[in-house]
Design a protein around this motif. Structure first.
Motif, short mmCIF file in Angstrom:
data_model
loop_
_atom_site.label_atom_id
_atom_site.label_comp_id
_atom_site.label_asym_id
_atom_site.label_seq_id
_atom_site.Cartn_x
_atom_site.Cartn_y
_atom_site.Cartn_z
N ILE A 238 -11.71 -5.65 -6.86
CA ILE A 238 -11.66 -4.80 -5.67
C ILE A 238 -10.18 -4.56 -5.34
O ILE A 238 -9.41 -5.51 -5.19
N GLU A 239 -9.81 -3.30 -5.23
CA GLU A 239 -8.46 -2.96 -4.79
C GLU A 239 -8.56 -2.31 -3.41
O GLU A 239 -9.08 -1.21 -3.28
N ALA A 240 -8.10 -3.02 -2.40
CA ALA A 240 -8.16 -2.55 -1.02
C ALA A 240 -6.81 -1.92 -0.67
O ALA A 240 -5.80 -2.62 -0.59
N MET A 241 -6.81 -0.63 -0.44
CA MET A 241 -5.58 0.08 -0.14
C MET A 241 -5.25 -0.07 1.35
O MET A 241 -6.02 0.35 2.22
N THR A 242 -4.11 -0.67 1.63
CA THR A 242 -3.71 -0.91 3.01
C THR A 242 -2.20 -0.69 3.10
O THR A 242 -1.62 0.02 2.27
N TYR A 243 -1.55 -1.27 4.10
CA TYR A 243 -0.10 -1.09 4.23
C TYR A 243 0.50 -2.28 4.97
O TYR A 243 -0.04 -2.70 6.00
#
Length: 345
Positions: A238-243
């Motif tokens: 799972i790649e969770a795109m955040t910042y």
């Protein structure tokens, strides 16, 4: 990107209820307040260092919320305070590591189902795969959840872990928090192809590329991944795109490698405000609820800070007593020198 086939998951299926969404908001507020307070603690000299997670609350709370602490095991890095809080770990014991009182945390990993805090970049992935493979050998249905960042994905350990997990069909979920920065290096300059999830195909592992700032989407994706692994189908990425809205650590100055305008543009909508607006729009929370959640978070932070300040030093002999099961002559000599220099005996 979504290459994960549907799996019948029983109780794990279905949309989040109103009570669950409210609970997720309360958890995110508690994590946000403790996180920002920990930075102040460092500035006040209460703890020597801390790795902030401002902006990553949805990714951490959402994934941690999917864990079944009766059978699963989580392998964190040094930035998963939100996961620990969501899992119900004693936060004074957790924060003891940031006070340098104890390596890995004073909490009990076996009881909490959270492995000791891992400061070695990508070190936790190998431990997770080993534990998960053990579940397969023992005929159990526990799933390992391991965390790392976009920067850590370039470590060789990640290749070894994913390859072994895929070959052995180990029940492990690789959860990448892609927060845009590997310390001072942007993702596009250190992740070939721009996506960590895309690499999963090379190992024959299904992958999910998700919005890591949407806590409901994170819960759903993590539950799907757990169901897949628990059914004996092997690992999931799972790649969770955040910042990362703040510095890499309290010793980092993000102003040296990005401007405030770049930070504002890259951060997008605050994940906490995003959930707040959803609760209001759906009519399942009001201003009184939000005020109550914030007050509870402030009271909790006060208790944790008091507990952290009350922590004493660990016995220095533990540096030598807990290294090997059977001591060595070299270690005995080091211990003797330390006692002579520090305790004058």
């Amino acid at each position: 990107m979504d290459t994960l086939l549907p799996v019948a998951s029983g109780a794990d299926a279905g949309a989040l209820t109103a009570d669950e969404l409210r609970e997720l908001y309360s958890l995110m507020v508690a994590v946000r307040h403790l996180d920002t307070s920990a930075i102040a603690w460092q500035r006040q000299g209460i703890i020597p260092g801390y790795a902030p997670e401002l902006g990553q609350e949805a990714a951490q709370v959402g994934s941690g919320y999917a864990v079944d602490t009766t059978r699963d095991f989580v392998f964190p890095t040094y930035r998963e305070m939100g996961v620990a809080r969501t899992m119900g770990v004693d936060m004074v014991a957790y924060m003891s590591t940031h006070k340098a009182t104890w390596h890995g945390g004073l909490y009990n990993p076996m009881e909490s189902r959270l492995a000791p805090i891992q400061a070695v970049v990508a070190g936790s992935v190998l431990h997770a795969v080993g534990w998960a493979h053990g579940q397969t050998l023992d005929g159990k249905d526990g799933v390992a959840l391991t965390y790392f960042g976009d920067g850590a994905s370039s470590q060789g350990d990640v290749h070894e872990a994913m390859n072994f997990a895929a070959v052995m069909k180990a029940p492990v979920v690789f959860f990448i928090q892609n927060n845009g920065w590997a310390i001072s290096v942007p993702t596009e300059r250190q992740v070939a192809g721009g996506s960590v999830a895309a690499r999963a195909a090379g190992y024959g592992i299904p992958a999910l590329h998700i919005d890591g700032d949407d806590v409901a989407a994170v819960v759903e994706a993590t539950r799907r991944a757990f169901a897949h692994a628990r059914a004996g189908n092997g690992p999931v990425v799972i790649e969770a795109m955040t910042y990362r809205r703040g510095p890499h650590s309290t010793s980092d100055d993000p102003g040296r490698y990005r401007s405030l305008d770049e930070e504002r543009d890259g951060a997008g909508i605050d994940p906490l405000e995003r959930l707040r607006q959803r609760l209001l729009a759906d009519g399942i929370a009001d201003e009184a609820f939000f005020a109550e959640a914030l007050a509870a978070a402030k009271a909790e932070e006060e208790q944790i800070r008091t507990g952290v300040q009350a922590l004493g030093s660990r016995p220095g002999t533990e540096m030598f007593d807990l290294v090997f099961q059977e001591t060595t002559p070299a270690l005995q000599a080091q211990a003797a020198n330390w006692r002579e220099e520090s305790e004058h005996v």
